[in-house]
Design a protein around this motif. Sequence first.
Motif, PDB file in Angstrom:
ATOM      1  N   GLN A 220       0.741  -1.285   0.118  1.00 51.14           N
ATOM      2  CA  GLN A 220      -0.053  -0.063  -0.367  1.00 51.14           C
ATOM      3  C   GLN A 220       0.918   1.157   0.035  1.00 51.14           C
ATOM      4  OE1 GLN A 220      -2.616  -0.354   3.389  1.00 51.14           O
ATOM      5  NE2 GLN A 220      -4.020  -1.513   2.325  1.00 51.14           N
ATOM      6  N   TRP A 221       1.808   1.374   1.011  1.00 46.23           N
ATOM      7  CA  TRP A 221       2.757   2.707   0.937  1.00 46.23           C
ATOM      8  C   TRP A 221       3.247   2.842  -0.373  1.00 46.23           C
ATOM      9  CZ3 TRP A 221       1.617   6.329   3.837  1.00 46.23           C
ATOM     10  CH2 TRP A 221       1.220   5.888   5.065  1.00 46.23           C
ATOM     11  N   PHE A 222       3.799   1.611  -0.865  1.00 42.15           N
ATOM     12  CA  PHE A 222       4.660   1.965  -2.245  1.00 42.15           C
ATOM     13  C   PHE A 222       3.726   2.166  -3.387  1.00 42.15           C
ATOM     14  CE2 PHE A 222       7.614  -1.788  -0.687  1.00 42.15           C
ATOM     15  CZ  PHE A 222       8.438  -0.644   0.013  1.00 42.15           C
ATOM     16  N   LEU A 223       2.218   1.624  -3.428  1.00 40.39           N
ATOM     17  CA  LEU A 223       1.239   2.197  -4.272  1.00 40.39           C
ATOM     18  C   LEU A 223       1.358   3.679  -4.127  1.00 40.39           C
ATOM     19  CD1 LEU A 223      -0.956  -0.788  -4.413  1.00 40.39           C
ATOM     20  CD2 LEU A 223       0.672  -0.122  -6.302  1.00 40.39           C
ATOM     21  N   PHE A 224       1.107   3.943  -2.883  1.00 38.35           N
ATOM     22  CA  PHE A 224       0.820   5.474  -2.672  1.00 38.35           C
ATOM     23  C   PHE A 224       1.849   6.254  -3.126  1.00 38.35           C
ATOM     24  CE2 PHE A 224      -1.541   4.423   1.639  1.00 38.35           C
ATOM     25  CZ  PHE A 224      -2.902   4.121   0.759  1.00 38.35           C
ATOM     26  N   ALA A 225       3.146   5.909  -3.175  1.00 36.78           N
ATOM     27  CA  ALA A 225       4.177   6.618  -3.589  1.00 36.78           C
ATOM     28  C   ALA A 225       4.041   6.854  -4.970  1.00 36.78           C
ATOM     29  CB  ALA A 225       5.473   5.847  -3.223  1.00 36.78           C
ATOM     30  N   ILE A 226       3.969   5.756  -5.879  1.00 33.60           N
ATOM     31  CA  ILE A 226       3.703   5.606  -7.092  1.00 33.60           C
ATOM     32  C   ILE A 226       2.552   6.620  -7.702  1.00 33.60           C
ATOM     33  CG2 ILE A 226       3.107   4.303  -9.189  1.00 33.60           C
ATOM     34  CD1 ILE A 226       4.579   1.809  -7.819  1.00 33.60           C
ATOM     35  N   VAL A 227       1.601   6.585  -6.875  1.00 30.80           N
ATOM     36  CA  VAL A 227       0.174   7.425  -7.365  1.00 30.80           C
ATOM     37  C   VAL A 227       0.571   8.689  -6.981  1.00 30.80           C
ATOM     38  CG1 VAL A 227      -1.885   8.021  -6.495  1.00 30.80           C
ATOM     39  CG2 VAL A 227      -1.461   5.542  -6.655  1.00 30.80           C
ATOM     40  N   ALA A 228       1.299   9.115  -5.935  1.00 25.79           N
ATOM     41  CA  ALA A 228       1.708  10.421  -5.656  1.00 25.79           C
ATOM     42  C   ALA A 228       2.565  11.044  -6.957  1.00 25.79           C
ATOM     43  CB  ALA A 228       2.453  10.676  -4.515  1.00 25.79           C
ATOM     44  N   LEU A 229       3.516  10.236  -7.038  1.00 26.37           N
ATOM     45  CA  LEU A 229       4.494  10.405  -8.387  1.00 26.37           C
ATOM     46  C   LEU A 229       3.753  10.712  -9.943  1.00 26.37           C
ATOM     47  CD1 LEU A 229       7.610   8.350  -7.862  1.00 26.37           C
ATOM     48  CD2 LEU A 229       7.375  11.011  -7.741  1.00 26.37           C
ATOM     49  N   ALA A 230       2.641   9.916  -9.996  1.00 26.26           N
ATOM     50  CA  ALA A 230       1.818   9.958 -11.262  1.00 26.26           C
ATOM     51  C   ALA A 230       1.196  11.383 -11.258  1.00 26.26           C
ATOM     52  CB  ALA A 230       1.063   8.700 -11.435  1.00 26.26           C
ATOM     53  N   VAL A 231       0.472  11.525 -10.001  1.00 27.05           N
ATOM     54  CA  VAL A 231      -0.505  12.751 -10.054  1.00 27.05           C
ATOM     55  C   VAL A 231       0.305  14.041  -9.992  1.00 27.05           C
ATOM     56  CG1 VAL A 231      -1.841  14.194  -8.521  1.00 27.05           C
ATOM     57  CG2 VAL A 231      -2.074  11.559  -8.640  1.00 27.05           C
ATOM     58  N   TYR A 232       1.665  13.874  -9.607  1.00 29.68           N
ATOM     59  CA  TYR A 232       2.375  15.224  -9.666  1.00 29.68           C
ATOM     60  C   TYR A 232       2.979  15.147 -11.021  1.00 29.68           C
ATOM     61  CZ  TYR A 232       5.881  18.695  -8.523  1.00 29.68           C
ATOM     62  OH  TYR A 232       6.557  19.720  -8.664  1.00 29.68           O
ATOM     63  N   ALA A 233       3.157  14.130 -11.609  1.00 27.44           N
ATOM     64  CA  ALA A 233       3.488  14.319 -13.360  1.00 27.44           C
ATOM     65  C   ALA A 233       2.338  14.661 -13.903  1.00 27.44           C
ATOM     66  CB  ALA A 233       3.968  12.826 -13.664  1.00 27.44           C
ATOM     67  N   VAL A 234       1.511  14.313 -13.777  1.00 28.57           N
ATOM     68  CA  VAL A 234       0.180  14.906 -14.638  1.00 28.57           C
ATOM     69  C   VAL A 234      -0.173  16.367 -14.216  1.00 28.57           C
ATOM     70  CG1 VAL A 234      -2.485  14.696 -14.879  1.00 28.57           C
ATOM     71  CG2 VAL A 234      -1.218  12.667 -14.768  1.00 28.57           C
ATOM     72  N   ALA A 235       0.074  16.669 -12.957  1.00 27.25           N
ATOM     73  CA  ALA A 235      -0.106  18.224 -12.620  1.00 27.25           C
ATOM     74  C   ALA A 235       0.935  19.163 -13.425  1.00 27.25           C
ATOM     75  CB  ALA A 235      -0.042  18.405 -11.160  1.00 27.25           C
ATOM     76  N   LEU A 236       2.268  18.509 -13.406  1.00 23.11           N
ATOM     77  CA  LEU A 236       3.271  19.323 -14.027  1.00 23.11           C
ATOM     78  C   LEU A 236       2.974  19.186 -15.722  1.00 23.11           C
ATOM     79  CD1 LEU A 236       6.552  17.874 -12.426  1.00 23.11           C
ATOM     80  CD2 LEU A 236       5.495  20.296 -12.248  1.00 23.11           C
ATOM     81  N   ARG A 237       2.478  18.349 -16.035  1.00 20.71           N
ATOM     82  CA  ARG A 237       2.350  18.122 -17.673  1.00 20.71           C
ATOM     83  C   ARG A 237       0.965  19.291 -17.877  1.00 20.71           C
ATOM     84  NH1 ARG A 237      -1.195  15.738 -21.438  1.00 20.71           N
ATOM     85  NH2 ARG A 237      -0.098  15.109 -23.466  1.00 20.71           N
ATOM     86  N   GLN A 238       0.046  19.285 -17.109  1.00 23.00           N
ATOM     87  CA  GLN A 238      -0.985  20.339 -17.316  1.00 23.00           C
ATOM     88  C   GLN A 238      -0.606  21.620 -17.038  1.00 23.00           C
ATOM     89  OE1 GLN A 238      -4.181  19.739 -18.407  1.00 23.00           O
ATOM     90  NE2 GLN A 238      -3.907  17.595 -18.394  1.00 23.00           N
ATOM     91  N   ARG A 239       0.343  21.706 -16.206  1.00 28.07           N
ATOM     92  CA  ARG A 239       0.985  23.342 -15.997  1.00 28.07           C
ATOM     93  C   ARG A 239       1.833  23.607 -17.261  1.00 28.07           C
ATOM     94  NH1 ARG A 239       4.740  25.146 -11.018  1.00 28.07           N
ATOM     95  NH2 ARG A 239       5.588  27.250 -12.068  1.00 28.07           N
ATOM     96  N   TRP A 240       2.726  22.759 -17.768  1.00 23.10           N
ATOM     97  CA  TRP A 240       3.613  23.153 -18.879  1.00 23.10           C
ATOM     98  C   TRP A 240       2.648  23.181 -20.182  1.00 23.10           C
ATOM     99  CZ3 TRP A 240       7.535  18.701 -17.368  1.00 23.10           C
ATOM    100  CH2 TRP A 240       8.259  19.199 -16.085  1.00 23.10           C
ATOM    101  N   ILE A 241       1.651  22.415 -20.173  1.00 23.43           N
ATOM    102  CA  ILE A 241       0.699  22.607 -21.568  1.00 23.43           C
ATOM    103  C   ILE A 241       0.115  23.986 -21.569  1.00 23.43           C
ATOM    104  CG2 ILE A 241      -1.379  21.903 -22.557  1.00 23.43           C
ATOM    105  CD1 ILE A 241      -0.643  19.203 -21.808  1.00 23.43           C
ATOM    106  N   GLY A 242      -0.063  24.528 -20.488  1.00 21.48           N
ATOM    107  CA  GLY A 242      -0.685  25.910 -20.270  1.00 21.48           C
ATOM    108  C   GLY A 242       0.251  26.989 -20.490  1.00 21.48           C
ATOM    109  N   ARG A 243       1.586  26.588 -20.538  1.00 21.02           N
ATOM    110  CA  ARG A 243       2.583  27.736 -20.553  1.00 21.02           C
ATOM    111  C   ARG A 243       3.480  27.211 -21.689  1.00 21.02           C
ATOM    112  NH1 ARG A 243       4.563  28.886 -14.292  1.00 21.02           N
ATOM    113  NH2 ARG A 243       2.668  29.393 -13.391  1.00 21.02           N
ATOM    114  N   PRO A 244       3.803  28.385 -22.324  1.00 25.20           N
ATOM    115  CA  PRO A 244       5.010  28.149 -23.491  1.00 25.20           C
ATOM    116  C   PRO A 244       6.168  27.786 -22.557  1.00 25.20           C
ATOM    117  CG  PRO A 244       4.412  30.306 -23.349  1.00 25.20           C
ATOM    118  CD  PRO A 244       3.373  29.704 -22.275  1.00 25.20           C
ATOM    119  N   PRO A 245       7.363  26.952 -23.068  1.00 30.27           N
ATOM    120  CA  PRO A 245       8.756  27.054 -22.382  1.00 30.27           C
ATOM    121  C   PRO A 245       9.429  28.432 -22.679  1.00 30.27           C
ATOM    122  CG  PRO A 245       8.449  25.794 -24.532  1.00 30.27           C
ATOM    123  CD  PRO A 245       7.237  26.477 -24.285  1.00 30.27           C
TER     124      PRO A 245
END
Length: 197
Positions: A171-196
């Motif tokens: 469970q703890w390892f899955l929580f860590a994976i989910v946290a990384l995945a959610v953060y990666a999605v959040a970063l992607r959404q942020r980067w899509i909305g902003r030009p580099p």
Amino acid sequence: MMRRLPLWPTLIVGLAVALMVALGVWQIRRAHWKEALLAQYATAAGRPPIAFPAVPPTDGSLLFRRASAMCLQPTAWSARAGSNRAGEPGWRHLALCRTGAEGPGMLVDFGWSRDFAAPAGARGGRVSGVIDSDRDHILLLVAETPAPGLAPSARPSPENIPNNHRAYAVQWFLFAIVALAVYAVALRQRWIGRPPK
């Protein structure tokens, strides 16, 4: 151009993931400890009977040993939720027994019934059974032969002790994976909305 990671959110997520992984590793260590403890209990169940100690140790080393003792007289009764050997729910009847002129006495599970009231006519005498602990981790003797009017309580067994630590680790390892995945999605959404930059 290369995208920059935001410092504080990345640091917070990194620390959270590190904590979750550390908790998962700790649960794996707990699983190894519990397996060794259950093996010790299984060995104790097969050892020769002993006399119930006047002052039981608090380290659990006597759990599941067969033992016997003399209950000179039950002095106080209590009923606690429990089951009989068929697994039916009801009440375990525990008595604090006088074992001599001095000393702390001992706690004995004299048997099971559907009735909460203390058994009538239960007397002292030699008690043989298996050492268990109550909800307060106080050692007690679960009588093999119940007092009159009672049925035998469920036999204490190491098999009734769960070892869920590996599942907790997953469970703890899955929580860590989910946290990384959610953060990666959040970063992607942020980067899509902003030009580099």
